[in-house]
Design an enzyme around this catalytic site. Structure first.
Site, short mmCIF file in Angstrom:
data_model
loop_
_atom_site.label_atom_id
_atom_site.label_comp_id
_atom_site.label_asym_id
_atom_site.label_seq_id
_atom_site.Cartn_x
_atom_site.Cartn_y
_atom_site.Cartn_z
N TRP A 68 0.85 -1.19 0.00
CA TRP A 68 0.00 0.00 0.00
C TRP A 68 0.89 1.24 0.00
O TRP A 68 1.85 1.35 0.76
CB TRP A 68 -0.90 0.02 1.24
N ASP A 117 -15.67 13.20 -1.26
CA ASP A 117 -15.15 11.89 -0.85
C ASP A 117 -15.90 11.37 0.38
O ASP A 117 -17.04 11.77 0.64
CB ASP A 117 -13.64 11.98 -0.61
N CYS A 159 -10.96 2.14 -7.23
CA CYS A 159 -9.97 2.41 -6.20
C CYS A 159 -10.02 1.26 -5.20
O CYS A 159 -11.09 0.70 -4.94
CB CYS A 159 -10.29 3.74 -5.50
N ASP A 170 -2.75 5.74 -3.08
CA ASP A 170 -3.04 6.72 -2.04
C ASP A 170 -1.83 7.60 -1.74
O ASP A 170 -1.98 8.66 -1.12
CB ASP A 170 -3.47 6.01 -0.75
N LYS A 188 -16.28 7.59 -7.63
CA LYS A 188 -15.06 6.90 -7.19
C LYS A 188 -15.50 5.69 -6.37
O LYS A 188 -16.07 5.83 -5.29
CB LYS A 188 -14.18 7.82 -6.35
N TRP A 189 -15.24 4.50 -6.90
CA TRP A 189 -15.68 3.23 -6.29
C TRP A 189 -14.50 2.63 -5.53
O TRP A 189 -13.56 2.13 -6.11
CB TRP A 189 -16.16 2.28 -7.40
N ASP A 190 -14.58 2.68 -4.20
CA ASP A 190 -13.44 2.30 -3.37
C ASP A 190 -13.64 0.91 -2.76
O ASP A 190 -14.75 0.38 -2.71
CB ASP A 190 -13.25 3.34 -2.26
N MET A 191 -12.54 0.34 -2.27
CA MET A 191 -12.55 -0.95 -1.58
C MET A 191 -11.33 -0.97 -0.66
O MET A 191 -10.21 -1.17 -1.09
CB MET A 191 -12.48 -2.10 -2.57
N ASN A 192 -11.55 -0.76 0.64
CA ASN A 192 -10.45 -0.43 1.54
C ASN A 192 -10.02 -1.56 2.47
O ASN A 192 -9.51 -1.29 3.56
CB ASN A 192 -10.82 0.81 2.37
#
Length: 758
Positions: free
Chosen positions: A198, A365, A525, A547, A475-479
């Site tokens: 990361w 965001d 993302c 990031d 913005k399609w995130d996956m954290n």
């Protein structure tokens, strides 16, 4: 035609514009790999496979002691008498994993068929490609394996995948199913892959092959920050612009394994596909399983040739939709400017400042929904937080539009917070093993997308959100990565299907939503670049690259990413200093030059900047708008790798070679250091170019150049620019950058340039 078959020797010849791929069926029915490399006019290759008896290599035919699957270069080897790694493994009803695939028939089809439920490269007309389907069968079990090869007319690329079908009478268990296998005749290669973590994604790693197995992989449920589903084999003398390179990229967003094995006879076997460690698939009679696609390319013009093939193909025949060929907007994202602490007046103030600077898209965001004031709550509760946004998303979006900006929104639909109404209502909707602990990542759990009802919930919930306001960008995130990969909806003997079913569920969601909202520009993302892969690009034509927004770290990240993925797919933002990830201070102009090398954006509170900094940002934006089409849709040339020294350079050239932009970056300054040059590429030798020089030679003081300080354009011949190059700034300061804009001028090539200074 791209695919031909010579029945006299049972040989298939697959031809792209500049490459050939040849395979052959032996008299016993084994499919062998003969050749992959520069295009051949009319290959014979009758002695390509030389079979000699080898000690301890078993023989399937006692009458042919020279024939052994342990030495035969096979196109798709199974688990039998070949001691090398198999491309597939099937559990049989007798408890064994032995298979014996023999050629049955083949078909040569126009065009390129779609892969059911999976992303893949495509064609827009049948004459753009031909497809070979090669059927192999194991007579004992009834397993049919179809090797699929699609050969493009206009690209030096072949797309390969495999389809399994149980045509027997008993269930089979697919335990390993790679999408591609290539048996090379030697091992004189270096292995190149993209590795990291990361905030440090896709760093270039190159190492020589050695006896044994070398691999890169992900077992995290995503393609991951740690390794990318890409592998290349390079000849020892291959560099950026010269030499042979074989590049393979898996069009998939989940667990993968890329493996190269060098055997006792110094041959190399390469395979790439779904990782077998957490995978199995039950094949009942009549069932079919389709592997993801691998894109293969060969170049004898070094890594640049490989990159340009991937870029051209992915830009036009992997990315899809309304935004595929449109210029991407310059955006400002609220995250590093405000994090969770915002209100409507603050957002409007930021948007107004952004508009005055020339920015085109405002992105809200994380923190706009549920009770989301930190990262411990509300994922899954996709209802606007009226305490923060009393006017709702519709009201806020309208205010942003009234300012003359487009409006974008952050979402993370694959996740659920334990502290959420969704989790309280459906605690079994997350991936988990009943009776065992549920691991958290960023205080959240992963929804079980192997379940249809969960996918339906995500689709309908996101449909409501995207319909609730005039949203132009998402913005399609996956954290977090997947842990406890199990499902309450599947029986015990099918739990190893859950990881792949999760990805299939995700693809169904994305296919549905992108079709319902074709006007929305989607950016994927995963904590930055944790899912930067071709599978996601099929649905979302750009990805948040990392990031980490530090300028010098981004030089490494963007250089490595660009070896495979087009710059138009890479989101790159200018952020504040000291940098939020590494604390480094870099000049604003350098930050801008790095971000202008991809899709330019900003992620800082521009309302807090001084006038000098704002003026620099206005200059960056005006410059980028002038060169945007070149950067996003031009031909990319890497010139100097940051992994080889303290500087990096790349350039973008128009299709007609009459215009180009060049970027150079340096790291730490040397006292009384050397003078450096950068040689260009991709220009016409017979043209003269006017070179406009915009060098960040000043400072951390932020003082802009005056007209008298700014270098004046000079004229330089294309052959000189490529052979001798441009002088880069004297390294009297850390983290400098330089930018040149080249335009061809109508001038005879035999007229000397007025000034060879560059």
């Amino acid at each position: 035609m791209p695919i031909s078959y010579d029945a006299s020797c049972r040989q298939f010849h697959l031809q792209t514009p500049n490459t050939s791929y040849v395979l052959q069926v032996t008299e016993e029915g084994y499919v062998t790999h003969l050749y992959w490399g520069p295009r051949l006019r009319n290959p014979r290759l009758q002695d390509a496979v030389r079979l000699v008896p080898r000690a301890f290599s078993p023989n399937p035919d006692p009458n042919r002691p020279e024939l052994s699957l342990d030495t035969l270069p096979q196109e798709y080897p199974g688990a039998s008498s070949d001691f090398r790694a198999p491309a597939f493994v099937v559990g049989q009803t007798d408890g064994s994993t032995v298979s014996d695939l023999r050629y049955q028939t083949h078909r040569i089809l126009p065009g390129k068929p779609k892969l059911a439920g999976l992303p893949a490269t495509y064609v827009e007309s049948a004459d753009e490609a031909e497809t070979l389907e090669l059927d192999l069968m194991d007579d004992v079990s009834g397993l049919t394996v179809t090797l699929v090869y699609s050969v493009f007319r206009d690209f030096d690329a072949i797309a390969r995948s495999v389809r399994f079908q149980n045509q027997g009478t008993h269930p089979l268990q697919l335990l390993e199913a790679h999408s591609v296998n290539v048996d090379f005749a030697d091992d004189a290669f270096d292995l190149l892959h993209l590795s990291g973590a990361w905030g440090r994604e896709r760093h270039v790693v190159r190492q020589p092959l050695r006896p044994g197995t070398q691999s890169v992989e992900s077992r995290r449920g995503t393609s991951s920050h740690q390794h990318n589903p890409f592998l290349a084999l390079l000849r020892k003398d291959t560099d950026l612009h010269h030499g042979e390179v074989y590049g393979l990229n898996l069009v998939y967003s989940g667990n993968f394994l890329a493996r190269v094995e060098v055997d006792q006879f110094a041959t190399a076997r390469l395979s790439l596909g779904i990782h077998p460690s957490q995978f199995a698939w039950r094949l009942h009679p009549g069932d079919t399983f389709q592997t993801p696609e691998v894109v293969m390319t060969f170049s004898n013009h070094g890594l640049t040739g490989m990159s340009q093939t991937f870029h051209a193909l992915y830009r036009s025949r992997l990315c899809r939709g309304t935004h595929r060929d449109k210029p991407r907007p310059i955006l400002i994202n609220s995250w590093e400017a405000m994090y969770f602490d915002f209100d409507v007046p603050g957002l409007e103030r930021l948007a107004k400042e952004a508009k005055e600077l020339g920015i085109e898209l405002f992105v809200l965001d994380d923190g706009w929904f549920g009770k989301r004031n930190d990262d411990t709550t509300s994922l899954g509760d996709w209802v606007v937080n009226r305490d923060k946004i009393p006017c709702g998303l519709d009201g806020l979006a309208q205010r942003i539009h009234d300012l003359g900006l487009s409006f974008g929104l952050w979402v993370e639909p694959e996740m659920v917070s334990p502290d959420s109404d969704l989790f309280r209502a459906h605690p079994d909707w997350c991936l988990h093993v009943p009776g065992r602990n549920k691991s958290l990542g960023r205080n959240q759990l992963v929804l079980d997308l192997s379940r249809d009802e969960v996918c339906d919930y995500v689709i309908e919930t996101m449909t409501q959100v995207f319909s609730s306001a005039p949203i132009d960008y998402v913005k399609w995130d996956m954290n977090r990565h997947l842990t406890e990969v199990a499902s309450a909806a599947w029986p015990a003997d099918r739990q190893k299907e859950v990881g792949h079913r999760y990805i299939l569920g995700l693809y169904r969601i994305l296919e549905t939503l992108t079709a319902r909202f074709p006007h929305i520009l989607f950016e994927s993302c995963s904590g930055g670049g944790g899912r930067f892969d071709p599978g996601m690009l099929y649905y979302m034509p750009q990805t948040w690259t990392s990031d980490d927004t530090d300028a010098w770290e981004r030089v490494y990240i963007q250089f490595g990413t660009s070896l495979v993925y087009p710059p138009v797919t890479m989101g790159a933002h200018v952020s504040s200093v000291p940098n939020h990830q590494v604390g480094r201070i870099t000049p604003l102009r350098t930050r801008g030059d790095v971000a202008m090398s991809a899709n330019l954006g900003y992620e800082l509170d521009v309302s807090k900047l001084g006038e000098t900094e704002k003026q620099e940002i206005r200059r960056q934006i005006a410059t980028y708008k002038a060169i945007r089409s070149l950067v996003q849709f031009g031909v990319y040339y890497p010139l100097q790798s940051p992994f080889d020294g303290p500087q990096a350079a790349w350039m973008f050239v128009s299709a007609d070679q009459r215009e180009a932009v060049v970027f150079w970056f340096g790291s730490l300054a040397e006292p009384n250091g050397r003078l450096r040059r950068v040689r260009l590429a991709g220009l016409r030798k017979d043209l003269t170019y006017q070179v406009s020089d915009s060098v960040s030679a000043t400072d951390l003081r932020g003082q802009p150049e005056t007209d008298s300080e700014r270098p004046q354009p000079v004229r330089v011949n294309g052959d000189e620019l490529m052979a001798f190059g441009l002088a880069v700034p004297y390294p009297d300061q850390d983290f400098q950058s330089a930018f040149w804009h080249l335009r061809a001028v109508e001038e005879p090539t035999d007229v000397p340039a007025t000034d060879s200074r560059s």
